[in-house]
Scaffold this motif. Structure first.
Motif: not given
Lengths: 565, 248
Positions: A70-71, A81-82, A84, B71-73, B75
Motif C-alpha cells: 500500500k504505497d 494497485g499502486g 506495481e 497483508y497484500g494489495k 487488505p
C-alpha cells in the motif's frame, strides 16, 4: 456477470474503463438514452461499505505507514494497485526512470485522487501559438467553458471565483462555498502577498452542500481513503450509480481488455478481453468503442491491436500513439516555522487538503518572454495539526520529558510547499510495447522512456527558490543550500498526471484523434481519457478529463442519432 | 522508589498482548533471559582492548531473513489485519524494548508511558514485517539492543535491563544527544537510537492517550460549515504576523 448473457451487439457503445473518463462517458450516453457496456479491469468496489472512515492509524498495521503493498499508506483507497501491480509489470528503457500508478477497481483512480479541480485557462489551450513549443489544442477555452460549467455543477466543486488569469471564473451559483482557510495557510498567504504572489481558495471536488444522494463534507477522515458519504467525488458514488439508475448501463468487472479487433476492411468491430477470474479470453462484438482505460493503458491497447490494415497498432497511422507523454513536474520543499511552534490547538482537519493554494502568477511575464522557462506551476500547501502517524516531526534530541516537549512544540509547525508544474512534450518521453515481456494475462507490456528537458528543470529551480523565499519570509531558517533541480525533481509519472499518449489535434498526421476524441483512422473508435490531452497544464487533469468526456460523448450520441457511425 | 519498582528487568518481564498461539511460543522462550545470550556471552569473554573500544564497538548479528508475506494489495480496511506476519521478538527482546521505550517516553502525570500503551507490541509488529523500511529498522534496532548489552556488560558487568536505572541512563546519555553523532565511538549507536526514538514517539502519539497528549482535535464529524481557526488561534496568528511584519 455471466459472460454468456452478454452480446456486444445489444449495446450502442462499449466503454473500457470506469474512472473519470469512462464513467462520465457512460453517464452522458445512458442519460441520452444509449445502451452502454462498461468493462473494468479491476474488481467491483463499493465505497459505502469499504471506506475506513474515522479509523485511526493506531488501528492499522504499522501505524498505517506506506509500503510496497500500500504505497500511499494502509488506508489509501487503491485496490490491487499502486506503483506495481502483481503480475502486470512494465519496463523502462535504459537510463529512464518512470513510475506508473494503476488501480484495479471499479472507479479506478477517482477513488483516491486529490480532488483538486482547476479549469485550464485560455492561454493553456494555445501554448504552441504563444511560445512555439508543444502543441495547441484543436479548440479554444470558450468552446470548452460551457462544458466545464456543466461538469462542475454535476461533480460538485467548492471554491470561489478569483478573477485571476490562472483560474477562469465559473458562472454564478456553480461553485459551492469553500471552507475557511487555516492558520498555516493564512501565514503562507501573508508571506506570499509580501512577495507579490497571490493565494486563492483551492477548487476541490468536495461537496460543502449536499447534492443528489451525496452528503456535504463533515470535515473529517482523509479523502484519499475514499468517502462513504459521497462528499468527496469518486465515480463509484456518483456517475456510475447514476448511470446504472437509467437501466441502460451494464458493468463487467475483472475484465482486462487485450485488444480492439477489426474486420477485413480494417473497421473496428469487436474487442477481446480476459476474464481475470477464469483467465478465459472473450470476444465482444462492438458498434462503437470508447477507450478510457487511462492514458497509458489505452495507448497500450491500441499498440497491441495490430492487424494487416493497422500494422503499427490501431489508430496509429500518425505514429503518435504512445508519444507526447507528459506528467506534471513535482518537487517539495518545506521547513519548520519557529513562529508556529506551540501555537493554540484547534481542529485543523478541514476537508483534509488545501483550503488555500498558490496559483501561477507568472503567465503575463512568460507571454513577454521575461522568464527563463516557458510554462507555469502552482504550489500546494502542506501543513496542519494532522492525525498522528508513523512519522514524528521535530528536531529530536535526548529522551523523556524534554524530548516529548520538543515533539509537542513542533507539532503543527511544519509547512511544505509542493510544486506541480506544466511539462512540455519531448522526443525522449514516450512509451512503446516491450515485445519481450508479457503480463500474467499474456498481454505484452509497456516500456517507458523518460527524460526531463531544461524547460522543466529551470521551472523547478525557480520553484525551489520561490518556495525558500516564501518560507524565509515566514521566519524559517535554512542552513543548507537549495538542492539542484535535477536531483530534487520527482520521477516521471510520480505525480500521476500522465497524459498525451493519444493526443488530439487538427491534423491526422500530427495527432491520434480529432477534437471529439474520435480516432482519425477509425470513426467508431474514441479515446476519452487523458491520453487525448494536447498539453498538460499544471492544474491537475481530472476535471478536464471529465469535461472532455462529457462534451465528446454528447457529440458521439449526436452522431449515433444521425446514423453517422 | 516506585519508579524503580515498576521497571522491567529479566525478573519482571514485559507482558505482551499476545494471541493464544503466540503465547505458547512465548512461554517457551521465557527461560531465555538475555536478548542475545550467545552474543553477549561471547563478547564478554573476548572483551576488546581499550584502544579498539575507543573507535567504538558494533555487534555483528547474523539475523535470520524475514520471509513472511505482507497483508497484500487488497487488505480489509474496515477490520484491519493485525496478524498478517508472525512476530519475531523474543520475550527478552520485548522486555528490553519496554525498558528502552519507557526511557524515551516515560509516564508523565496523566500521560502513560510507552510500554503502558503497548509500544513494544507495535515495535514487534513493525520489525517483524516483511517490508523494506521495517527490515532496515529491524537490523538497526536489534543491533542497538545488542550494543547496549555489550556496553552494559563492559561498564557494569550485567545485562542492560538488569543494571540500575542511573547506569542505564549513563549509557543512554552518551548516545541520545546530537553531540554523539560527531563521536566515532557512538555514531552508530546514536543513529540507531535516533531512529528507535522517532518510532517509539510515533507509536506513543498514535495511541489514544498519545493523541490526547499531543492535542490532536480532529477526526470528529462537524455539522454545518468548517468553523476555521478558533479566536485564540487567530489572536496568536496576528501576533506572529506582527512579529514578522506581515499582513493578511
Amino acid at each position: 456477470m455471466m459472460e454468456g448473457q452478454i452480446n456486444g451487439h445489444d449495446y450502442d457503445v462499449i466503454v473500457v474503463g470506469s474512472g473519470a473518463g469512462g464513467a462520465m462517458a457512460a453517464y452522458t450516453l445512458t442519460k441520452s438514452g444509449r445502451k452502454v457496456l462498461m468493462l473494468e479491469a479491476g474488481r467491483d468496489y463499493d465505497p459505502k461499505t469499504e471506506t475506513p472512515m474515522f479509523k485511526s492509524n493506531f488501528d492499522a498495521p504499522l501505524l498505517g505507514a506506506g509500503n510496497s503493498d500500500k504505497d500511499f499508506g494502509f488506508y489509501d483507497a487503491t485496490v490491487d494497485g499502486g506503483w506495481e501491480v502483481p503480475g502486470e509489470p512494465y519496463t523502462k528503457g535504459e537510463g529512464s526512470e518512470f513510475l506508473w500508478w494503476r488501480a484495479r477497481m471499479l472507479g479506478g483512480r477517482t477513488n483516491h485522487w486529490g480532488r483538486y479541480s482547476l479549469r485550464f485557462s485560455e492561454h493553456d489551450f494555445k501554448g504552441f501559438s504563444r511560445d512555439g513549443l508543444g502543441a495547441d489544442w484543436p479548440f479554444e477555452y470558450w468552446d470548452l467553458a460551457p462544458w466545464y460549467d456543466e461538469t462542475e455543477a454535476l461533480v460538485g466543486i467548492c471554491g470561489t471565483n478569483t478573477g485571476l488569469d490562472d483560474m477562469p471564473d465559473s458562472p454564478e451559483g456553480v461553485l459551492q462555498p469553500p471552507p475557511k482557510p487555516r492558520v498555516p495557510e493564512l501565514l503562507v498567504s501573508a508571506a506570499a502577498k509580501k512577495l507579490g504572489i497571490p493565494t486563492a481558495p483551492m477548487h476541490r471536488a468536495v461537496l460543502t452542500r449536499p447534492k443528489d444522494d451525496r452528503q456535504a463534507c463533515f470535515y473529517a477522515t482523509p479523502c484519499g481513503r475514499g468517502c462513504s458519504i459521497g462528499a468527496a467525488f469518486q465515480t463509484t458514488t456518483s456517475l456510475i450509480p447514476m448511470a446504472q439508475a437509467t437501466g441502460l448501463l451494464t458493468v463487467i468487472t475483472d475484465a482486462m481488455v487485450k485488444e480492439v479487433n477489426v474486420d477485413e476492411k480494417g473497421k473496428v468491430n469487436a474487442l477481446t478481453y480476459i476474464d481475470k477470474k477464469t483467465k478465459q479470453a472473450h470476444r465482444l462484438d462492438a458498434k462503437v468503442i470508447i477507450l478510457a482505460a487511462s492514458a497509458c493503458e489505452s495507448a497500450r491497447i491500441l499498440l497491441n491491436s495490430k492487424s494487416e490494415s493497422h500494422p503499427n497498432g490501431l489508430a496509429n497511422s500518425s505514429g503518435h500513439v504512445g508519444r507526447n507523454i507528459m506528467d506534471s513536474t513535482g518537487v517539495s520543499y518545506g521547513a519548520h516555522i519557529p513562529a508556529l511552534e506551540g501555537r493554540p490547538k484547534y481542529n485543523e482537519d478541514g476537508h483534509t487538503a488545501n483550503h488555500l493554494f498558490i496559483p501561477w502568477w507568472g503567465h503575463k511575464m512568460q507571454e513577454k518572454k521575461a522568464m527563463a522557462f516557458p510554462r507555469g506551476y502552482h504550489f500546494e500547501i502542506g501543513s496542519g495539526f494532522r492525525a498522528p502517524s508513523s512519522w514524528v516531526s521535530g528536531d529530536l534530541d535526548g529522551y523523556g520529558k524534554p524530548l516529548k516537549e520538543i515533539t509537542k512544540q513542533a507539532y503543527g509547525s511544519y509547512v511544505g510547499l509542493a510544486l506541480r508544474g506544466e511539462m512540455l512534450p519531448n522526443d525522449d518521453c514516450y512509451m512503446e510495447i516491450d515485445e519481450d515481456v508479457k503480463d500474467q494475462w499474456g498481454i505484452p507490456v509497456v516500456k517507458f522512456h523518460w527524460k526531463w528537458s531544461q524547460h522543466e528543470l529551470k521551472q523547478v529551480e525557480h520553484g525551489l527558490k520561490t518556495a525558500r523565499q516564501i518560507l524565509e519570509t515566514m521566519g524559517a531558517k535554512f542552513d543548507k543550500p537549495l538542492p539542484k533541480a535535477e536531483d530534487a525533481i520527482l520521477k516521471g509519472g510520480q505525480i500521476i498526471h500522465e497524459v498525451g499518449s493519444t493526443r488530439m489535434g487538427d491534423s491526422p498526421t500530427e495527432s491520434v484523434t480529432n477534437q471529439w476524441g474520435q480516432t482519425w483512422d477509425c470513426s467508431n473508435l474514441f479515446v476519452m481519457d487523458a491520453g487525448v490531452f494536447a498539453s498538460n497544464p499544471h492544474k491537475n487533469c481530472t476535471l478536464t478529463i471529465m469535461t472532455l468526456a462529457m462534451r465528446n460523448s454528447t457529440w458521439l450520441a449526436r452522431q449515433l442519432d444521425k446514423g453517422e457511425l | 522508589m516506585s519508579l524503580v519498582k515498576e521497571r522491567y528487568s529479566s525478573k519482571k518481564p514485559y507482558l505482551a498482548s499476545l494471541s493464544r498461539r503466540d503465547a505458547i511460543k512465548w512461554i517457551g522462550a521465557l527461560s531465555v533471559t538475555a536478548a542475545f545470550p550467545g552474543l553477549t556471552a561471547c563478547s564478554s569473554q573476548a572483551l576488546a582492548p581499550q584502544s579498539q573500544l575507543a573507535k567504538g564497538h558494533w555487534p555483528q548479528l547474523d539475523l535470520p531473513v524475514i520471509n513472511a508475506t505482507g497483508y497484500g494489495k487488497d487488505p480489509n480496511l474496515i477490520i484491519a489485519p493485525r496478524a498478517s506476519w508472525p512476530r519475531t521478538l523474543t520475550a527478552a527482546q520485548l522486555t528490553f524494548i519496554a525498558v528502552l521505550a519507557d526511557i524515551v517516553a516515560p509516564r508523565e502525570g496523566a500521560a502513560p508511558s510507552a510500554s503502558e500503551v503497548k509500544v513494544p507490541d507495535l515495535l514487534d509488529e513493525w520489525v517483524s514485517a516483511p517490508y523494506e523500511q521495517q527490515q532496515q529498522d529491524r537490523v538497526s534496532f536489534l543491533h542497538l539492543l545488542a550494543w547496549l548489552d555489550e556496553e552494559a556488560r563492559r561498564r557494569f558487568d550485567n545485562l542492560f535491563v538488569d543494571v540500575r536505572a542511573s547506569q542505564q541512563l549513563a549509557i543512554i546519555d552518551d548516545i541520545a544527544y546530537k553531540k554523539a553523532m560527531q563521536s566515532e565511538e557512538f555514531v552508530r549507536s546514536a543513529k540507531a537510537f535516533a531512529d528507535f526514538r522517532r518510532l517509539v514517539l510515533a507509536c506513543f502519539f498514535c495511541s489514544p492517550a498519545g493523541v490526547k497528549d499531543i492535542g490532536y482535535l480532529g477526526n470528529v464529524p462537524i455539522v454545518g460549515d468548517y468553523p476555521g481557526p478558533s479566536d485564540e488561534a487567530m489572536t496568536h496568528l496576528q501576533s506572529v504576523l506582527d512579529e514578522l511584519g506581515l499582513t493578511l
